[in-house]
Design a protein around this motif. Structure first.
Motif, PDB file in Angstrom:
ATOM      1  N   SER A  12       0.810  -1.218   0.000  1.00 45.70           N
ATOM      2  CA  SER A  12       0.000   0.000   0.000  1.00 45.70           C
ATOM      3  C   SER A  12       0.840   1.263   0.000  1.00 45.70           C
ATOM      4  CB  SER A  12      -0.931   0.010   1.216  1.00 45.70           C
ATOM      5  OG  SER A  12      -0.189   0.074   2.424  1.00 45.70           O
ATOM      6  N   ARG A  13       2.157   1.145   0.187  1.00 45.82           N
ATOM      7  CA  ARG A  13       3.003   2.338   0.273  1.00 45.82           C
ATOM      8  C   ARG A  13       4.427   1.980  -0.133  1.00 45.82           C
ATOM      9  NH1 ARG A  13       5.175   3.025   6.402  1.00 45.82           N
ATOM     10  NH2 ARG A  13       5.583   0.835   6.803  1.00 45.82           N
ATOM     11  N   TYR A  34      -2.133  -5.402   2.104  1.00 52.01           N
ATOM     12  CA  TYR A  34      -1.952  -4.317   3.060  1.00 52.01           C
ATOM     13  C   TYR A  34      -2.359  -4.825   4.432  1.00 52.01           C
ATOM     14  CZ  TYR A  34      -7.037  -3.764   3.039  1.00 52.01           C
ATOM     15  OH  TYR A  34      -8.387  -3.990   3.169  1.00 52.01           O
ATOM     16  N   GLY A  36      -3.349  -2.478   7.119  1.00 48.47           N
ATOM     17  CA  GLY A  36      -4.363  -1.650   7.750  1.00 48.47           C
ATOM     18  C   GLY A  36      -4.884  -0.498   6.922  1.00 48.47           C
ATOM     19  N   ASN A  37      -4.067   0.043   6.017  1.00 48.36           N
ATOM     20  CA  ASN A  37      -4.442   1.247   5.284  1.00 48.36           C
ATOM     21  C   ASN A  37      -5.156   0.880   3.979  1.00 48.36           C
ATOM     22  OD1 ASN A  37      -4.657   3.735   4.032  1.00 48.36           O
ATOM     23  ND2 ASN A  37      -2.617   4.415   4.654  1.00 48.36           N
ATOM     24  N   VAL A  38      -6.444   0.599   4.092  1.00 47.76           N
ATOM     25  CA  VAL A  38      -7.209   0.173   2.917  1.00 47.76           C
ATOM     26  C   VAL A  38      -7.291   1.285   1.884  1.00 47.76           C
ATOM     27  CG1 VAL A  38      -9.417   0.817   3.974  1.00 47.76           C
ATOM     28  CG2 VAL A  38      -9.367  -0.875   2.126  1.00 47.76           C
ATOM     29  N   THR A  39      -7.351   2.545   2.315  1.00 45.28           N
ATOM     30  CA  THR A  39      -7.442   3.656   1.375  1.00 45.28           C
ATOM     31  C   THR A  39      -6.223   3.714   0.475  1.00 45.28           C
ATOM     32  OG1 THR A  39      -8.779   4.927   2.939  1.00 45.28           O
ATOM     33  CG2 THR A  39      -7.712   6.148   1.164  1.00 45.28           C
ATOM     34  N   ALA A  40      -5.038   3.559   1.062  1.00 42.12           N
ATOM     35  CA  ALA A  40      -3.803   3.582   0.273  1.00 42.12           C
ATOM     36  C   ALA A  40      -3.732   2.391  -0.671  1.00 42.12           C
ATOM     37  CB  ALA A  40      -2.597   3.595   1.204  1.00 42.12           C
ATOM     38  N   ARG A  59      -6.492  -7.453   2.430  1.00 41.24           N
ATOM     39  CA  ARG A  59      -6.007  -7.196   3.777  1.00 41.24           C
ATOM     40  C   ARG A  59      -5.386  -8.458   4.359  1.00 41.24           C
ATOM     41  NH1 ARG A  59      -6.890  -7.558   9.059  1.00 41.24           N
ATOM     42  NH2 ARG A  59      -6.487  -5.742  10.375  1.00 41.24           N
ATOM     43  N   ASP A 193       8.171   6.580   3.772  1.00 41.44           N
ATOM     44  CA  ASP A 193       7.712   6.963   5.102  1.00 41.44           C
ATOM     45  C   ASP A 193       8.061   5.953   6.183  1.00 41.44           C
ATOM     46  OD1 ASP A 193       5.941   4.965   4.476  1.00 41.44           O
ATOM     47  OD2 ASP A 193       4.141   6.208   4.563  1.00 41.44           O
TER      48      ASP A 193
END
Length: 252
Positions: A12-13, A34, A36-40, A59, A193
């Protein structure tokens, strides 16, 4: 059903997202894992779909065996697995070894080491010609810390990634005759990050002038090395770990 499915953990990142995007451009159908960050994760999938590729956000915490099974079940629904990128990983706040706790060590190794080994096992059962698979490739994401030791920062993370280096060689030899290649990459100071997760968000910028190549690397530069190792262009390469560290691999 796709005949070229790739699982990218921690996608996710950062390096994982860059790898998923580039893999889709090269024709893979991608499982964007991913924690936890489903939006990403969904944003990565949307970018892939916008270019005509196929991807699904799934997930799963690689520290949990049941979640790992869910990740690979999703891959099975997409098609035939041909690749795995073990990218999911964590760091923690900088500390000395004499301040480490068992809880921190358990988390560090569960995600950075045990999860990668378990994911690789699931991939082997699907890709190995021994089990009726058509072969494939695994790339493990290590770290230059595995060679440098990361003193006064996160020796536990370095040790977990050192274990991944050893695992990469051992698994490569174990399945070399079964149509599976296993390699790794050791990123150095990369502008993602992950540094913020370690409590030092400006670390890449601060260290850049001291590096042999005096800048931080990019997630895309690491992704290109990963994609090469997955590809047929690396067909005679297995058991190797490539430094993508701007020269920072053998000296502090």
């Amino acid at each position: 059903m796709s005949d070229n499915v790739l699982v990218v953990t921690g996608a996710s990142r950062g390096i994982g997202a860059a790898t998923a995007l580039l893999a889709a451009e090269r024709g893979y159908s991608v499982i964007v894992n991913y924690a936890g960050n489903v939006t990403a994760a969904e944003a990565v999938c949307a970018a892939i779909h916008a270019k005509g590729g196929e991807a699904a956000a799934v997930r799963g915490d690689v520290a949990l065996e049941a979640d790992i099974d869910q990740i690979f079940a999703a891959a099975d629904r997409m098609g035939t697995l041909t690749g795995l990128v073990n990218n999911a990983g964590v760091v923690d706040l900088a500390t000395r070894v004499d301040e480490l706790t068992l809880a921190r060590l358990e988390r560090m190794f569960a995600i950075n080491t045990y999860g990668s080994i378990l994911c690789a096992g699931r991939a082997v059962k699907r890709m190995s010609t021994k089990f009726g698979g058509k072969g494939g490739a695994i790339v493990n994401v290590s770290s230059a810390a595995a060679k440098l030791g990361a003193p006064n920062n996160y020796v536990d993370y370095a040790a977990a990634k050192g274990a991944i280096d050893t695992f990469t060689v051992g698994l490569a030899l174990e399945v070399a005759g079964e149509g599976i290649r296993v390699n790794g990459v050791r990123p150095g100071i990369i502008a993602t990050d992950i540094h913020g997760a370690g409590g030092d968000p400006d670390r890449a910028e601060r260290m850049a002038p001291s590096l042999p190549i005096p800048r931080a690397g990019t997630a895309e530069e690491v992704a290109k090395a990963i994609i090469w190792l997955l590809s047929d262009e690396a067909s005679y390469t297995t058991g190797s770990v490539i430094n993508v560290s701007g020269g920072r691999a053998s000296t502090p």
